[in-house]
Design an enzyme around this catalytic site. Structure first.
Site, mmCIF file in Angstrom:
data_model
loop_
_atom_site.group_PDB
_atom_site.id
_atom_site.type_symbol
_atom_site.label_atom_id
_atom_site.label_comp_id
_atom_site.label_asym_id
_atom_site.label_seq_id
_atom_site.Cartn_x
_atom_site.Cartn_y
_atom_site.Cartn_z
ATOM 1 N N LYS A 85 0.839 -1.191 0.000
ATOM 2 C CA LYS A 85 0.000 0.000 0.000
ATOM 3 C C LYS A 85 0.876 1.244 0.000
ATOM 4 O O LYS A 85 2.006 1.208 0.465
ATOM 5 C CB LYS A 85 -0.852 0.023 1.283
ATOM 6 N N ARG A 94 -10.093 -11.742 2.031
ATOM 7 C CA ARG A 94 -10.909 -12.852 1.521
ATOM 8 C C ARG A 94 -10.138 -14.167 1.599
ATOM 9 O O ARG A 94 -10.733 -15.232 1.729
ATOM 10 C CB ARG A 94 -11.383 -12.520 0.097
HETATM 11 N N1 BES Z 1 -8.053 -3.893 4.476
HETATM 12 C C1 BES Z 1 -8.216 -3.486 3.134
HETATM 13 C C2 BES Z 1 -9.527 -2.749 2.893
HETATM 14 C C3 BES Z 1 -9.645 -1.401 3.539
HETATM 15 C C4 BES Z 1 -9.135 -0.291 2.897
HETATM 16 C C5 BES Z 1 -10.296 -1.248 4.730
HETATM 17 C C6 BES Z 1 -9.263 0.957 3.485
HETATM 18 C C7 BES Z 1 -10.426 -0.017 5.306
HETATM 19 C C8 BES Z 1 -9.918 1.093 4.682
HETATM 20 C C9 BES Z 1 -8.190 -4.701 2.212
HETATM 21 O O1 BES Z 1 -7.368 -5.727 2.624
HETATM 22 C C10 BES Z 1 -7.687 -4.227 0.901
HETATM 23 O O2 BES Z 1 -6.550 -3.840 0.841
HETATM 24 N N2 BES Z 1 -8.521 -4.273 -0.129
HETATM 25 C C11 BES Z 1 -8.157 -3.828 -1.413
HETATM 26 C C12 BES Z 1 -8.684 -4.829 -2.398
HETATM 27 C C13 BES Z 1 -8.200 -4.620 -3.802
HETATM 28 C C14 BES Z 1 -6.722 -4.914 -3.874
HETATM 29 C C15 BES Z 1 -8.983 -5.532 -4.706
HETATM 30 C C16 BES Z 1 -8.805 -2.463 -1.639
HETATM 31 O O3 BES Z 1 -9.940 -2.273 -1.199
HETATM 32 O O4 BES Z 1 -8.150 -1.613 -2.217
HETATM 33 MN MN MN Z 2 -5.387 -5.472 1.974
#
Ligand code: BES
Ligand code: MN
Ligand code: ZN
Length: 484
Positions: free
Chosen positions: A260, A334
């Site tokens: 990230k 997931r």
């Molecule tokens: N934990 C994150 C989702 C999240 C993002 C929760 C911001 C709270 C605030 C999750 O693991 C994630 O990174 N999801 C990605 C999925 C994508 C790579 C398909 C996302 O939402 O960007």
């Molecule tokens: Mn994630």
């Protein structure tokens, strides 16, 4: 801060509090009644829920602080809001003991003031070694004054819920160096004293069970993964099959090799908010001795990018036997849930499974921080959850599922991929989890990414961890999953 109950006004209180309904006449039981009424008028106070007028009066020869607190239309949420406003106003005010004159309120409504106050008073000062004296909490007790036999049992019941919420907030607020899979489990151990049975799977157990997806996420971290199952059976054997709750417990989500961006990454300490809600709900159920059989399961991992981390493109085999092409290591929730949910179904044979997860950023785009996203294969269960959301204030909004969305996660090389195209990201994530729900099982997935952390204070929470989900699950169980 403690909530106490007495039949008559205690002698030494620094603050007297009078709940006032919307538009009601202002005639608090104090000597300076006229002054209070004038102060209210001058402040344009008309009893709106959570509005406050603060004044000092002479009462029985002493100077006493008085709060008039609006209780609005008198709905449960209004009373909680009033309670929250009391805590917010008094917590660091210098007042140590305060009393609410509950004479005009039904016990069930007065107890809600207590609940709101208790919830709003929660804070975490563990790491503040230099808190200025004036910023330290002073309020120790809030006494509810009411001549009622039932108030104390009503209050005990709500205190159980507040303690569940507090536990969730603690887990969520703690940073990733303090709460990691093993320490999360340790924080849950005290639940055994309240009658919860705990079992824990370690890495070897999970490897033997074939949880390749969860382990793939964990392999980039020096913190070892865990799966915790917390079982509460207050049904006295009446419910053979438990209701199963499953929480995403990513104790820190860096994204892994699909790292990230740096800005805001600290938020990902609360990527275990689903697991936190499950643990807090279990605590609430046990403390209030709920006549229900419920198992709370948390899949606990840390998602880190070291030399052993999984790569984009890796293919993992889940416990179900299905294979997944991991195209993005940041879509890890997931991967944790699919093995946790499969194991839950194999182990407990439930009729109903509800998972909670901070699963997608897309959820924040669609619903912000007002509703959690609800996905379900069963309209009955979905409606139960929607109404529990309305009642508890932990609101939900339902999203669609369909084969057309499901197709978007087919992979050319494995059974599925862990991401879909850019759009409908929350739905394709839900479709992924759905592939791990066994035939005949009623399932709901709650994507609570926008709900577990608040950037500004709310009626019953300070900025930070909200404890979302505990009250929702507790309400659902009260309404539909209790024996007798
Ligand atoms: N934990 C994150 C989702 C999240 C993002 C929760 C911001 C709270 C605030 C999750 O693991 C994630 O990174 N999801 C990605 C999925 C994508 C790579 C398909 C996302 O939402 O960007
Ligand atoms: Mn994630
Ligand atoms: Zn995550």
């Amino acid at each position: 801060m403690q909530i106490a109950i007495t039949a008559s006004r205690p002698a030494d209180v620094g603050c007297l509090i009078f709940p006032i309904g919307k538009g009601a006449t202002i005639s608090p039981a104090i000597e300076a009644q006229a002054l209070a009424a004038e102060a209210a008028a001058a402040s344009r106070f008309t009893g709106e829920a959570g509005a406050i007028v603060e004044l000092f009066v002479r009462e029985a020869g002493k100077t006493v602080r008085v709060l008039l607190v609006g209780t609005g239309e008198g709905a449960l949420a209004d009373l909680e809001k009033a309670g929250g406003a009391i805590s917010a106003r008094l917590q660091t005010s210098g007042v140590v003991h305060a009393a609410v004159d509950g004479a005009g309120l039904a016990p069930a409504l007065l107890a809600r003031i207590g609940l709101g106050a208790q919830l709003r008073a929660w804070r975490i000062d563990t790491y503040r070694t230099k808190l200025p004296e004036k910023s330290k909490p002073t309020l120790e007790t809030l006494t509810l004054v009411h001549d009622s036999a039932e108030l104390s049992s009503l209050m005990d019941d709500l205190k159980a819920v507040a303690q569940g919420v507090a536990f969730t907030r603690e887990l969520v607020a703690e940073p990733g160096n303090i709460i990691y899979p093993e320490s999360f489990v340790e924080r849950c151990r005290h639940l055994v004293d309240h009658g919860i049975e705990i079992s824990v799977l370690d890495e070897t157990d999970m490897a033997n069970l074939g949880m390749g997806a969860l382990l793939g996420v964990a392999q980039g971290s020096v913190r070892k993964p865990r799966m915790i199952a917390m079982r509460w059976d207050g049904s006295g054997g009446a419910q053979a099959k438990p209701l199963v709750l499953v929480g995403k417990g990513v104790t820190f989500d860096t994204g892994g090799i699909s790292l990230k961006p740096g800005a805001g990454m600290e938020d990902m300490k609360w990527d275990m908010g689903g697991a936190g809600a499950v643990a807090g709900a279990m605590k609430a159920l046990a403390l209030r001795k709920a006549p229900a059989h419920v198992v709370g399961i948390c899949g606990l991992v840390e998602n880190m990018p070291d030399g052993g981390a999984q790569r984009p493109g890796d293919i993992v085999k889940t416990m179900s036997g299905q294979t997944v092409e991991v195209l993005n290591t940041d879509a890890e929730g997931r991967l944790v849930l699919c093995d946790a949910i499969w194991w839950a179904q194999q182990t407990y044979k439930p009729e109903t499974v509800i998972d909670l997860a901070t699963l997608t950023g897309a959820m924040l785009i669609s619903l912000g921080s007002e509703h959690g996203g609800l996905f379900s294969n069963d309209d009955g269960l979905a409606n139960q959850l929607l109404s529990a959301g309305q009642e508890s204030g932990d609101k939900l909004w339902r999203f669609p599922l369909s084969p057309a969305y499901d197709k978007l996660i087919d992979s050319p090389i494995a059974d599925m991929k862990n991401i879909g195209p850019r759009f409908a990201g929350s739905i394709t994530a839900a479709q992924f989890i759905k592939r791990y729900v066994q035939d005949g099982v009623k399932w709901a997935h709650l994507d609570i990414a926008g709900m577990v952390w608040a950037d500004k204070p709310g009626a019953t929470w300070e900025k930070g961890a909200t404890g979302y989900g505990v009250r929702l699950l507790d309400q659902l169980i009260r309404d539909h999953y209790q024996a007798g």
